[in-house]
Scaffold this motif. Structure first.
Motif, PDB file in Angstrom:
ATOM      1  N   VAL A  53       9.589   3.860  17.244  1.00  0.00           N
ATOM      2  CA  VAL A  53       9.586   2.903  18.357  1.00  0.00           C
ATOM      3  C   VAL A  53       8.155   2.746  18.865  1.00  0.00           C
ATOM      4  O   VAL A  53       7.444   3.734  19.086  1.00  0.00           O
ATOM      5  N   VAL A  54       7.720   1.501  19.024  1.00  0.00           N
ATOM      6  CA  VAL A  54       6.370   1.177  19.493  1.00  0.00           C
ATOM      7  C   VAL A  54       6.492   0.537  20.873  1.00  0.00           C
ATOM      8  O   VAL A  54       7.216  -0.447  21.035  1.00  0.00           O
ATOM      9  N   VAL A  55       5.810   1.103  21.867  1.00  0.00           N
ATOM     10  CA  VAL A  55       5.834   0.535  23.224  1.00  0.00           C
ATOM     11  C   VAL A  55       4.446  -0.035  23.513  1.00  0.00           C
ATOM     12  O   VAL A  55       3.516   0.698  23.866  1.00  0.00           O
ATOM     13  N   PRO A  56       4.268  -1.365  23.345  1.00  0.00           N
ATOM     14  CA  PRO A  56       2.937  -1.955  23.561  1.00  0.00           C
ATOM     15  C   PRO A  56       2.562  -1.927  25.041  1.00  0.00           C
ATOM     16  O   PRO A  56       3.427  -2.013  25.917  1.00  0.00           O
ATOM     17  N   GLN A  57       1.267  -1.822  25.300  1.00  0.00           N
ATOM     18  CA  GLN A  57       0.796  -1.935  26.679  1.00  0.00           C
ATOM     19  C   GLN A  57       1.078  -3.352  27.180  1.00  0.00           C
ATOM     20  O   GLN A  57       0.971  -4.312  26.416  1.00  0.00           O
ATOM     21  N   PRO A  58       1.430  -3.505  28.458  1.00  0.00           N
ATOM     22  CA  PRO A  58       1.666  -4.854  28.982  1.00  0.00           C
ATOM     23  C   PRO A  58       0.443  -5.744  28.768  1.00  0.00           C
ATOM     24  O   PRO A  58      -0.691  -5.325  29.006  1.00  0.00           O
ATOM     25  N   ALA A  59       0.681  -6.955  28.262  1.00  0.00           N
ATOM     26  CA  ALA A  59      -0.395  -7.940  28.048  1.00  0.00           C
ATOM     27  C   ALA A  59       0.252  -9.322  27.949  1.00  0.00           C
ATOM     28  O   ALA A  59       1.473  -9.426  27.860  1.00  0.00           O
ATOM     29  N   ASP A  60      -0.564 -10.345  27.978  1.00  0.00           N
ATOM     30  CA  ASP A  60      -0.051 -11.726  27.905  1.00  0.00           C
ATOM     31  C   ASP A  60       0.148 -12.115  26.439  1.00  0.00           C
ATOM     32  O   ASP A  60      -0.586 -12.945  25.891  1.00  0.00           O
ATOM     33  N   TYR A  61       1.167 -11.499  25.791  1.00  0.00           N
ATOM     34  CA  TYR A  61       1.309 -11.665  24.348  1.00  0.00           C
ATOM     35  C   TYR A  61       1.612 -13.106  23.935  1.00  0.00           C
ATOM     36  O   TYR A  61       1.174 -13.550  22.872  1.00  0.00           O
ATOM     37  N   ALA A  62       2.357 -13.840  24.769  1.00  0.00           N
ATOM     38  CA  ALA A  62       2.643 -15.240  24.414  1.00  0.00           C
ATOM     39  C   ALA A  62       1.355 -16.066  24.427  1.00  0.00           C
ATOM     40  O   ALA A  62       1.111 -16.871  23.517  1.00  0.00           O
ATOM     41  N   ALA A  63       0.511 -15.861  25.434  1.00  0.00           N
ATOM     42  CA  ALA A  63      -0.770 -16.580  25.500  1.00  0.00           C
ATOM     43  C   ALA A  63      -1.680 -16.158  24.345  1.00  0.00           C
ATOM     44  O   ALA A  63      -2.374 -16.991  23.742  1.00  0.00           O
ATOM     45  N   ILE A  64      -1.671 -14.855  24.021  1.00  0.00           N
ATOM     46  CA  ILE A  64      -2.488 -14.362  22.899  1.00  0.00           C
ATOM     47  C   ILE A  64      -1.989 -14.970  21.588  1.00  0.00           C
ATOM     48  O   ILE A  64      -2.782 -15.377  20.725  1.00  0.00           O
ATOM     49  N   GLY A  65      -0.644 -15.066  21.431  1.00  0.00           N
ATOM     50  CA  GLY A  65      -0.080 -15.700  20.233  1.00  0.00           C
ATOM     51  C   GLY A  65      -0.484 -17.155  20.127  1.00  0.00           C
ATOM     52  O   GLY A  65      -0.791 -17.657  19.035  1.00  0.00           O
ATOM     53  N   ALA A  66      -0.504 -17.856  21.265  1.00  0.00           N
ATOM     54  CA  ALA A  66      -0.929 -19.263  21.267  1.00  0.00           C
ATOM     55  C   ALA A  66      -2.397 -19.377  20.861  1.00  0.00           C
ATOM     56  O   ALA A  66      -2.782 -20.287  20.109  1.00  0.00           O
ATOM     57  N   ALA A  67      -3.234 -18.447  21.339  1.00  0.00           N
ATOM     58  CA  ALA A  67      -4.654 -18.453  20.971  1.00  0.00           C
ATOM     59  C   ALA A  67      -4.833 -18.164  19.480  1.00  0.00           C
ATOM     60  O   ALA A  67      -5.666 -18.781  18.802  1.00  0.00           O
ATOM     61  N   VAL A 122      -2.376  -2.663  21.667  1.00  0.00           N
ATOM     62  CA  VAL A 122      -2.557  -1.241  22.018  1.00  0.00           C
ATOM     63  C   VAL A 122      -1.184  -0.715  22.423  1.00  0.00           C
ATOM     64  O   VAL A 122      -0.508  -1.303  23.263  1.00  0.00           O
ATOM     65  N   ALA A 123      -0.750   0.384  21.782  1.00  0.00           N
ATOM     66  CA  ALA A 123       0.635   0.798  21.978  1.00  0.00           C
ATOM     67  C   ALA A 123       0.807   2.305  21.886  1.00  0.00           C
ATOM     68  O   ALA A 123      -0.018   3.014  21.314  1.00  0.00           O
ATOM     69  N   GLN A 124       1.910   2.754  22.457  1.00  0.00           N
ATOM     70  CA  GLN A 124       2.356   4.139  22.340  1.00  0.00           C
ATOM     71  C   GLN A 124       3.375   4.171  21.198  1.00  0.00           C
ATOM     72  O   GLN A 124       4.264   3.318  21.132  1.00  0.00           O
ATOM     73  N   VAL A 125       3.255   5.125  20.276  1.00  0.00           N
ATOM     74  CA  VAL A 125       4.169   5.207  19.136  1.00  0.00           C
ATOM     75  C   VAL A 125       5.049   6.447  19.286  1.00  0.00           C
ATOM     76  O   VAL A 125       4.556   7.561  19.467  1.00  0.00           O
ATOM     77  N   LEU A 126       6.372   6.224  19.239  1.00  0.00           N
ATOM     78  CA  LEU A 126       7.339   7.311  19.421  1.00  0.00           C
ATOM     79  C   LEU A 126       8.147   7.473  18.138  1.00  0.00           C
ATOM     80  O   LEU A 126       8.662   6.489  17.597  1.00  0.00           O
ATOM     81  N   GLU A 127       8.251   8.702  17.642  1.00  0.00           N
ATOM     82  CA  GLU A 127       9.007   8.973  16.406  1.00  0.00           C
ATOM     83  C   GLU A 127      10.327   9.673  16.748  1.00  0.00           C
ATOM     84  O   GLU A 127      10.395  10.466  17.682  1.00  0.00           O
ATOM     85  N   PRO A 128      11.408   9.413  15.965  1.00  0.00           N
ATOM     86  CA  PRO A 128      12.667  10.107  16.230  1.00  0.00           C
ATOM     87  C   PRO A 128      12.564  11.609  15.974  1.00  0.00           C
ATOM     88  O   PRO A 128      13.183  12.408  16.671  1.00  0.00           O
ATOM     89  N   GLY A 129      11.774  11.995  14.950  1.00  0.00           N
ATOM     90  CA  GLY A 129      11.526  13.418  14.685  1.00  0.00           C
ATOM     91  C   GLY A 129      12.799  14.245  14.580  1.00  0.00           C
ATOM     92  O   GLY A 129      13.796  13.828  13.979  1.00  0.00           O
ATOM     93  N   ASP A 130      12.761  15.434  15.197  1.00  0.00           N
ATOM     94  CA  ASP A 130      13.888  16.375  15.109  1.00  0.00           C
ATOM     95  C   ASP A 130      15.121  15.888  15.861  1.00  0.00           C
ATOM     96  O   ASP A 130      16.206  16.431  15.688  1.00  0.00           O
ATOM     97  N   GLU A 131      14.924  14.876  16.732  1.00  0.00           N
ATOM     98  CA  GLU A 131      16.051  14.395  17.557  1.00  0.00           C
ATOM     99  C   GLU A 131      16.956  13.414  16.798  1.00  0.00           C
ATOM    100  O   GLU A 131      17.991  13.004  17.322  1.00  0.00           O
ATOM    101  N   LEU A 132      16.561  13.057  15.559  1.00  0.00           N
ATOM    102  CA  LEU A 132      17.288  12.002  14.850  1.00  0.00           C
ATOM    103  C   LEU A 132      18.772  12.332  14.686  1.00  0.00           C
ATOM    104  O   LEU A 132      19.644  11.511  14.991  1.00  0.00           O
ATOM    105  N   ALA A 133      19.088  13.543  14.233  1.00  0.00           N
ATOM    106  CA  ALA A 133      20.494  13.915  13.995  1.00  0.00           C
ATOM    107  C   ALA A 133      21.294  13.891  15.298  1.00  0.00           C
ATOM    108  O   ALA A 133      22.430  13.415  15.334  1.00  0.00           O
ATOM    109  N   VAL A 134      20.673  14.393  16.370  1.00  0.00           N
ATOM    110  CA  VAL A 134      21.338  14.402  17.679  1.00  0.00           C
ATOM    111  C   VAL A 134      21.600  12.966  18.131  1.00  0.00           C
ATOM    112  O   VAL A 134      22.700  12.626  18.605  1.00  0.00           O
ATOM    113  N   GLY A 135      20.591  12.110  17.984  1.00  0.00           N
ATOM    114  CA  GLY A 135      20.724  10.711  18.386  1.00  0.00           C
ATOM    115  C   GLY A 135      21.824  10.000  17.630  1.00  0.00           C
ATOM    116  O   GLY A 135      22.604   9.239  18.209  1.00  0.00           O
ATOM    117  N   GLN A 136      21.905  10.270  16.327  1.00  0.00           N
ATOM    118  CA  GLN A 136      22.950   9.616  15.532  1.00  0.00           C
ATOM    119  C   GLN A 136      24.346  10.122  15.910  1.00  0.00           C
ATOM    120  O   GLN A 136      25.328   9.376  15.843  1.00  0.00           O
TER     121      GLN A 136
END
Length: 482
Positions: free
Chosen positions: A410-424, A450-464
């Protein structure tokens, strides 16, 4: 190469970013609210004079913001339809957003073509209250004189591009914007004028759909204007998502979209087959209940905000001591259960604690979105990572549970004006293509979010296991709904 600008005209404001054409670095930015009064009861207006968009654009671009800019891209709110007469004047204010008044028109259109599957086959989506095709039906029924005078239809970004170019005879749009109208098919790449006639009662002129790297034209001052696109497509382009990426948006309702090489026709109508801003496809699955589930739980528990709900949920453990919340508080679209209500299952004496209910709200919301992801995966869409958007994506309880429940990075991007950046970025592509320095099939490579990257790691089995618990309750309560 120089500098380009992207402007995003959202429902409430205009944002402009000026970017370096080679790297995408944001050099300057501007902002202005639309000069629009809220209705007496609060909320957003359903009708807006499009001149308000031009006024806020002018204000946002003040102080020499666009000095030295060589090209401009336009992104704008989707679903806004601007009906024009034969002379190009607005017949009535633009119809924006979705509101209760058009729900009957949507149901009416579904029946008129022979049901949900007929619409899914025709244009890859089933009419919803917010879509332009539904608004046309509403206008034909409620304002027949305005419907009769309507000769040309534009969406918000089409209208803004046309104004910037000085209202030329040629009017253009892109695949992304067209795919949300309800009368253009992403699968065939063509309009369905018969559906416009079904909705409005007669034929009209529709903008020419041009390619993702094409220019809509050049202003009298020599400024190149790219084709423009809808806000969703622009944000995806600004984030830099590609094949293997999905985007989960956490608003009051939720949406899951992914990049895919082909249009997905879905007879059930759960998948909306949109096109993206690059020539690919952007299948979208919507849930009616995302952050509204969290707000409801916070109110029930007497908590002041979502941060407090998140803190409380973190005191529980995965699986919420057996509590499962099916978060269908407003009915639901995925699965298609429009008239149902939410369900709280697994109540035992030891699970009747505030922290377990708080955790169940987060897990229920995320499992509902995981169901939406699985609808896409079930149709062959590859999901290697999920971009998580919305202010709730920052909550620790969301970040702790999402990777394991979604079963992927899971990638959590920093807040930014992504629609305006996409238009540019689109403006840079059109500029490069016009100068022969960029291929029309390959957009410019810009630095990623710019983003925070989160991996399921050891929690994957529990999550499923938590996910299986949710699916078991869903199947028991609503057998065969998905």
């Amino acid at each position: 190469m120089g500098i380009v600008a992207g402007l995003d005209s959202s429902p409430d404001f205009t944002r402009i970013v000026v970017c370096d054409t080679d790297t995408g670095a944001v050099l300057r930015q501007g902002y202005a609210p639309h000069p629009v009064e809220s209705p007496a009861g609060g909320g957003r207006p359903s009708d807006v004079d499009p001149q308000a968009w031009l006024l806020s654009l002018g204000e946002a671009a003040g102080g020499g913001l666009l000095e030295g800019v060589q090209a401009i891209g336009v992104s704008a709110q989707q679903n806004a339809v601007v009906p024009l007469d034969a002379q190009g004047n607005t017949v009535r204010p633009a119809m924006v957003g979705g509101d209760k008044r058009t729900q009957v028109a949507a149901a009416d259109l579904v029946d008129a073509l022979g049901g949900r599957e007929a619409w899914a086959q025709a244009v890859g989506c089933v009419p919803q209250a917010a879509q332009p095709v539904t608004k046309l039906r509403w206008m034909a029924r409620t304002e027949p004189e305005n419907a009769q005078r309507t000769a040309i239809l534009l969406q918000a970004h089409d209208w803004l591009v046309w104004q910037l170019l000085g209202r030329p005879v040629r009017r253009t749009t892109d695949r992304g914007g067209a795919s949300g109208t309800g009368y253009w098919s992403a699968a065939t790449g063509g309009y369905r004028p018969d559906l416009v006639e079904l909705a409005l009662g007669h034929q009209v002129m529709l903008p020419e759909v041009i390619g993702p790297a094409d220019a809509a034209g050049t202003t009298p001052e020599g400024l190149l204007i790219s084709v423009g696109t809808g806000e969703t497509m622009a944000a995806a382009f600004g984030l830099g998502i590609g094949l293997g990426d999905a985007v989960v948006s956490l608003g009051a309702s939720g949406s899951v979209m992914a990049v895919h090489p082909e249009a997905l026709v879905d007879g059930s109508g759960m998948i909306t087959a949109l096109a993206d801003a690059t020539g690919m496809h952007l299948p979208v699955v919507t849930t009616l209940n995302a952050v509204r589930t969290l707000r409801g739980a916070a109110e029930l528990l007497g908590l002041p905000d979502l941060e407090s709900l998140s803190d409380l949920a973190m005191k529980s453990t995965p699986g919420s001591h057996g509590l499962v919340l099916l978060p269908y508080l407003e009915g639901e679209r995925t699965p298609n259960l429009p008239h149902t209500a939410g369900t709280l299952a697994g109540l035992r004496r030891e699970s009747m604690k505030a922290e377990h209910l708080a955790r169940a709200a987060f897990e229920g919301m995320l499992c509902g979105l995981a169901d939406a992801l699985d609808v896409l995966r079930g149709r062959g869409v590859e999901v290697r990572r999920v971009f998580l958007l919305g202010s709730a994506a920052e909550l620790p309880a969301v970040q702790a549970a999402a990777p394991a429940l979604f079963g992927t990075q899971v990638v959590v991007p920093q807040p930014a004006d992504y629609a305006a950046i996409g238009a540019a970025r689109q403006a840079a592509w059109a500029l490069g293509a016009s100068q022969g320095t960029l291929d029309v099939r390959t957009p410019p490579v810009w630095q990623g979010a710019v983003a925070q990257v989160l991996e399921p790691g050891d929690e994957l089995a529990v999550g499923q296991a938590v996910r299986q618990q949710f699916v078991a309750v869903r199947e028991q309560t609503h057998p065969g709904a998905l």
